[in-house]
Design a protein around this motif. Structure first.
Motif, PDB file in Angstrom:
ATOM      1  N   PHE A  26       0.840  -1.194   0.000  1.00 35.75           N
ATOM      2  CA  PHE A  26       0.000   0.000   0.000  1.00 35.75           C
ATOM      3  C   PHE A  26       0.879   1.249   0.000  1.00 35.75           C
ATOM      4  O   PHE A  26       2.073   1.190   0.322  1.00 35.75           O
ATOM      5  CB  PHE A  26      -0.912   0.015   1.235  1.00 35.75           C
ATOM      6  CG  PHE A  26      -2.071  -0.937   1.175  1.00 35.75           C
ATOM      7  CD1 PHE A  26      -3.297  -0.533   0.676  1.00 35.75           C
ATOM      8  CD2 PHE A  26      -1.937  -2.241   1.626  1.00 35.75           C
ATOM      9  CE1 PHE A  26      -4.370  -1.404   0.624  1.00 35.75           C
ATOM     10  CE2 PHE A  26      -3.005  -3.125   1.581  1.00 35.75           C
ATOM     11  CZ  PHE A  26      -4.223  -2.702   1.073  1.00 35.75           C
ATOM     12  N   ASP A  87     -13.960   0.788   1.285  1.00 37.66           N
ATOM     13  CA  ASP A  87     -12.653   0.230   0.931  1.00 37.66           C
ATOM     14  C   ASP A  87     -12.036  -0.355   2.185  1.00 37.66           C
ATOM     15  O   ASP A  87     -11.135   0.236   2.796  1.00 37.66           O
ATOM     16  CB  ASP A  87     -11.761   1.324   0.321  1.00 37.66           C
ATOM     17  CG  ASP A  87     -10.477   0.758  -0.290  1.00 37.66           C
ATOM     18  OD1 ASP A  87     -10.166  -0.422  -0.034  1.00 37.66           O
ATOM     19  OD2 ASP A  87      -9.792   1.494  -1.024  1.00 37.66           O
ATOM     20  N   GLN A  90      -8.184  -0.994   2.466  1.00 33.63           N
ATOM     21  CA  GLN A  90      -7.429   0.225   2.752  1.00 33.63           C
ATOM     22  C   GLN A  90      -7.509   0.572   4.235  1.00 33.63           C
ATOM     23  O   GLN A  90      -6.510   0.969   4.846  1.00 33.63           O
ATOM     24  CB  GLN A  90      -7.964   1.386   1.912  1.00 33.63           C
ATOM     25  CG  GLN A  90      -7.271   2.717   2.164  1.00 33.63           C
ATOM     26  CD  GLN A  90      -5.814   2.725   1.744  1.00 33.63           C
ATOM     27  OE1 GLN A  90      -5.471   2.204   0.693  1.00 33.63           O
ATOM     28  NE2 GLN A  90      -4.941   3.307   2.581  1.00 33.63           N
ATOM     29  N   SER A  93      -5.249  -1.606   6.148  1.00 37.57           N
ATOM     30  CA  SER A  93      -3.856  -1.191   5.960  1.00 37.57           C
ATOM     31  C   SER A  93      -3.522   0.001   6.848  1.00 37.57           C
ATOM     32  O   SER A  93      -2.400   0.116   7.354  1.00 37.57           O
ATOM     33  CB  SER A  93      -3.590  -0.862   4.489  1.00 37.57           C
ATOM     34  OG  SER A  93      -3.985   0.457   4.149  1.00 37.57           O
ATOM     35  N   GLU A  94      -4.490   0.886   7.070  1.00 34.44           N
ATOM     36  CA  GLU A  94      -4.253   2.042   7.929  1.00 34.44           C
ATOM     37  C   GLU A  94      -4.079   1.611   9.390  1.00 34.44           C
ATOM     38  O   GLU A  94      -3.280   2.198  10.128  1.00 34.44           O
ATOM     39  CB  GLU A  94      -5.395   3.046   7.782  1.00 34.44           C
ATOM     40  CG  GLU A  94      -5.441   3.710   6.403  1.00 34.44           C
ATOM     41  CD  GLU A  94      -6.657   4.596   6.215  1.00 34.44           C
ATOM     42  OE1 GLU A  94      -7.383   4.826   7.198  1.00 34.44           O
ATOM     43  OE2 GLU A  94      -6.880   5.061   5.074  1.00 34.44           O
TER      44      GLU A  94
END
Length: 315
Positions: A26, A87, A90, A93-94
């Motif tokens: 990412f 999403d 995403q 991933s954060e």
């Protein structure tokens, strides 16, 4: 004989899937490893999980492990989706960018297998993760589980250290990882009281064999045939993990009283816990008349959940 073929062969039949999982990075530096197989059960599809590993600078010491378990009424859903988050990869991933190793797992759905298959699968995933921990540098002694809806039910079950080890797969991983804390969003926690609680608040649950609970258990949720261990609110002990419970007061799929019951069971056992009941929202924290309330509540719930884990994982 001469041949252009250079294929490798084995002395016996090969059952391992050699197709590599997909990997990418990412923009925030998090490494994604998708569709990692964690269990192969005869007669079923391979069970997989997705891993989100924090950026390399955050991996100087082993990362805490956060396991996410998806919802979908035990009969749909997958590791890539959650509620209204458009999403979700995403978002995961954060979370990983904060320093967590995040694992999002798939499990057998109710049309594939009835309870306790879903619990067995989650246990098997934890066992598999424990074997990856040294190589991928995460700390399974610092493990947290976040589940939503059906996933909250499975997560709460993982938070109870009761021994349900009839399955060889569960026996293998019974004590592999001790979960340190649970976050449970709008889940079912006691099948025996589900129908009566729905009647108390005037909630029209789907009757009999059409109900997702029936499809999971194979019999009515309120019957005396509910399998042992299927209702985590009835399995609370002094060893149960600290638990954060979040629910919408207007939930029309699961009575919010299920969350109240779990809170009361934790309180009776003197287990650290917190219950937040959000007004004006239902299942998935959706407000049917104001999308801004949906967004605000989901963000509040997410921040509260991560702060709950942060306070334990990074102290």
């Amino acid at each position: 004989m001469d041949s252009w073929i250079t294929a490798k062969t084995s002395a016996s039949m090969v059952y391992k899937d050699a197709m590599p999982p997909w990997t990418f990075e990412f923009d925030n530096g998090v490494t994604f490893i998708g569709a990692l197989p964690y269990a192969r059960i005869e007669g079923y599809r391979p069970l997989t999980l997705d891993l989100y590993l924090p950026p390399t600078p955050r991996r100087s010491s082993p990362s805490p492990l956060l396991v996410y378990i998806h919802g979908g009424g035990w009969r749909r859903g997958d590791s890539h989706r959650s509620g209204v988050f458009s999403d979700f990869p995403q978002l995961l991933s954060e979370i990983a960018a904060r320093g967590y190793a995040v694992a999002s797992i798939n499990y057998r759905l109710s049309a594939e297998a009835r309870w306790p298959a879903q619990f067995e699968d989650a246990k098997a995933a934890l066992h598999c993760l424990s074997k990856m921990a040294e190589e991928l540098r995460f700390d399974t002694g610092n493990t947290y589980v976040w589940g939503v809806s059906a996933g909250a039910h499975i997560a709460a079950s993982l938070g109870n250290p009761w021994t349900y080890c009839n399955s060889p797969m569960v026996k293998q991983g019974c004590n592999t990882i001790k979960v340190q804390a649970i976050a449970a969003w709008y889940g079912v926690f006691c099948f025996q009281t589900l129908q009566s609680q729905a009647e108390v608040i005037g909630l029209p649950l789907t009757p009999h064999e059409l109900a997702p609970e029936w499809q999971l258990l194979g019999n009515p949720p309120g019957s005396s045939d509910v399998p042992k261990g299927a209702s985590p609110a009835l399995e609370i002990t002094s060893e149960t993990a600290p638990t954060l419970i979040l629910v919408g007061k207007e939930d029309e799929k699961v009575p919010y009283l299920q969350s109240v019951q779990l809170k009361e069971a934790l309180e009776a056992a003197n287990i650290s816990h917190q219950l937040i009941v959000y007004p004006d929202v239902g299942h998935s924290f959706i407000c049917t008349h104001d999308s801004s309330i949906t967004r605000e509540t989901n963000l509040q719930a997410l921040n509260t959940t991560i702060q709950f884990f942060d306070a334990k994982a990074f102290t």
